[in-house]
Design an enzyme around this catalytic site. Structure first.
Site, mmCIF file in Angstrom:
data_model
loop_
_atom_site.group_PDB
_atom_site.id
_atom_site.type_symbol
_atom_site.label_atom_id
_atom_site.label_comp_id
_atom_site.label_asym_id
_atom_site.label_seq_id
_atom_site.Cartn_x
_atom_site.Cartn_y
_atom_site.Cartn_z
ATOM 1 C CB SER A 145 -0.964 -0.030 1.186
ATOM 2 O OG SER A 145 -1.887 1.018 1.111
ATOM 3 C CG ASP A 297 -2.373 4.178 -1.841
ATOM 4 O OD1 ASP A 297 -3.075 4.055 -2.864
ATOM 5 O OD2 ASP A 297 -2.532 3.468 -0.832
ATOM 6 C CG ASP A 299 -2.573 -0.378 -2.716
ATOM 7 O OD1 ASP A 299 -2.417 0.777 -2.269
ATOM 8 O OD2 ASP A 299 -3.287 -1.228 -2.163
ATOM 9 C CG ASP A 301 -5.764 1.125 -1.090
ATOM 10 O OD1 ASP A 301 -4.867 1.992 -1.109
ATOM 11 O OD2 ASP A 301 -5.797 0.193 -0.254
#
Length: 566
Positions: A145, A297, A299, A301
């Site tokens: 993440s 960010d 990834d 999400d």
């Protein structure tokens, strides 16, 4: 010989040790050995996340294989149909993410479990979508993440595309913990078993994009706005730009941060919660006179937001951007007579009160969950079956939101599209998104929300975090910074205390969280991070004005610092 030394000796001398780790292990000093081997990396309800490198307390090919074999045993126990439905696998831009992902596919194949692996890096929300779209039994996402470049991680999803809730995660954890020797596991499958692996890509992308575009409430709005966008070297680059192109928005990408660089070379941090994530985007915004800055960010999400207001750029918190999203979505659904019956919004116990008040203004009830979007996904799945309530919105204070639940995780591409539409819609009314936020303060009260994270690494740090929470439980504060605590909630002991009255706290999985409600309408919460070596302090401070709320926030933060250091 200590247990730490035993583990080290086993690894450094094991015949199956991956060759890339041998030199690193042989050159470790005692402190490095202790941190890498003093414990087993925790496979918890949020999967695994940790530093890359050799060791039982690290993310590496061997600990990933242990987790995957445990997950494979869980799938096999679910039956032949589960193995045939298979697992979707996604990964981000980090070091070893692609290698881990395809190794997972090989290991699943060795266990006669089908898999669908993305051809290249993709957002976490698209992995969630792929599980649902392909009818898989579950999913694996290789990502850390928003953590720094030294980290990687491993997240598991159920057949609904939701991260495993605690009751399911516990079953996987039991299977993982039953594996004694992670070094004994190899992923060598036969050529026939290799046929169980399908590489996926553009077909799934196309369906995901169509669904993201379907969230628009005013697709014909005048799109006379400029958006500066940064994927922070991560997975949001292609999907967000593609969605904007199809929707007709002008997107100015921060070119230096569009390459999928695992070292995040051109950003001080890939975390939208930190100011460094916006530095280059702010330069672009000033140069191009942009209306909006959106930063995702790695990834994809989470989404951070910057807004041009009175000639300056204001970076919103996740609570603030979430409240603006709620206002726009609810106002438009109401205006268009599209608000469903029994509408519901979900957020967490550490999310600001403002969003709940905005939702209530439109007749939308709010249900709270623990931190972790899997709990919101669980709520969505529940009402999908019972039809008691209808989903309108879900969000966390940490820059994550979900507009439509065809995905069951935070979805930054959806959020980017909705914020762009809101910006364009309000611009034609002569307002920017800070103006909208200020109007919410006028209607519902002024709040300043913040989070302070105390980083405490290693074994000593982990023990100190436990000590902080234990001390607060032992000596529960009657006041904080001179303001009376009128109620406290303990999500581990499952109790609510109001003066001398103690009642049961229900509806939540046990979690190490404490929350204090103050006499002035503010609250403060404390919890250890589930993914980083941090103790987190959350503040939702109510004030008579922005200045008052800010001054009180500084005061309460200092008070909590003194309280937890004593």
């Amino acid at each position: 010989m200590s247990l730490t030394q035993e583990r080290y000796e086993k690894w450094v001398n094991h015949p199956n040790l991956d060759a890339r780790y041998k030199d690193v292990l042989e050159n470790m000093n005692e402190e490095e050995k202790n941190d890498a081997f003093y414990t087993l990396i925790e496979f918890g309800t949020a999967g695994m996340r940790g530093l890359l490198g050799p060791g039982t307390n690290r993310i590496n090919i061997h600990t990933i294989r242990k987790a995957t074999q445990g997950y494979a045993n869980y799938i096999i126990a679910a039956g032949k149909e589960a193995c045939e439905k298979g697992i979707a696998i996604g990964y981000d831009n980090r070091h070893m993410s692609r290698e881990f992902a395809f190794d997972c596919a090989d290991l699943l194949a060795k266990n006669n479990i089908r898999s669908y692996v993305f051809e290249s890096l993709r957002p976490t929300p698209e992995l969630s979508f792929a599980v649902r779209h392909l009818g898989c039994f579950g999913g694996i996402m290789i990502t850390a993440s928003h953590n720094p470049k030294e980290y990687n991680g491993y997240k598991l999803y159920d057949d609904k595309g939701c991260q495993l809730i605690p009751s399911l995660a516990a079953q996987v954890i039991d299977q993982v913990n039953a594996i004694e020797d992670e070094l004994a596991i190899d992923a060598n499958c036969t050529e026939e078993q290799k046929k169980l692996i399908t590489v996926i890509g553009k077909d799934v992308d196309e369906e995901y994009y169509k669904n993201v575009l379907s969230i628009q409430l005013n697709p014909d709005v005048n799109k006379d706005i400029k958006i500066v966008f940064s994927p922070e070297h991560g997975t949001a680059n292609i999907p967000v730009q593609e969605v904007y192109k199809r929707a007709g928005y002008t997107c100015i990408p921060v070119e230096e941060q569009c390459t999928p660089d695992p070292d995040f070379s051109n950003t001080p941090t890939p975390n939208p919660e930190q100011p460094g994530a916006y530095e280059l985007a702010l330069e672009y915004a000033k140069k191009n006179d942009a209306d909006l800055i959106l930063v995702c960010d790695p990834d994809a999400d989470r989404m951070g937001v910057g807004v041009k207001h009175n000639g300056e750029y204001v970076v919103l918190t996740g609570n603030q951007s979430g409240s603006v999203e709620i206002e726009y979505i609810c106002s438009q659904l109401t205006k268009q007579n599209k608000m469903p019956e029994n509408p519901v919004m979900f957020n967490t116990v550490v999310t600001s009160d403002l969003g709940e008040k905005v939702a209530a203004d439109y007749g939308v009830t709010t249900e709270k969950t623990l931190t972790g979007f899997k709990f919101i996904g669980e709520k969505v799945a529940k009402y999908e079956v019972t039809h008691e309530k209808n989903y309108v919105f879900g969000y966390e204070e940490s820059y994550g939101s979900l507009i439509k639940p065809f995905v069951r995780d935070k979805d930054a591409p959806q959020a980017c599209l909705m914020l762009a539409e809101a910006c364009a819609y309000y611009k034609k009314e002569g307002k920017d998104l800070v103006d909208v936020l200020d109007s919410l303060y006028d209607r519902h009260g002024t709040y300043e929300e913040s989070q302070v994270a105390l980083t405490l690494s290693g074994e000593a740090g982990a023990n100190r975090i436990k000590e902080i929470l234990a001390n607060l439980r032992k000596d529960s504060p009657a006041e904080i910074g001179g303001t009376k605590v009128v109620k406290s909630e303990d999500y581990k002991e499952c109790v609510i205390k109001e003066g001398d009255k103690v009642t049961e706290l229900t509806g939540f999985t046990k979690s190490d969280v404490l929350k204090y409600y103050l006499e002035d309408g503010s609250w403060i919460a404390v919890r250890p991070s589930g993914t980083e070596p941090k103790c987190k302090f959350y503040y939702c401070i109510k004030g008579a004005s922005k200045e008052d709320a800010h001054n009180k926030t500084v005061h309460f933060q200092q008070a909590m610092k003194e309280l937890t250091q004593s």
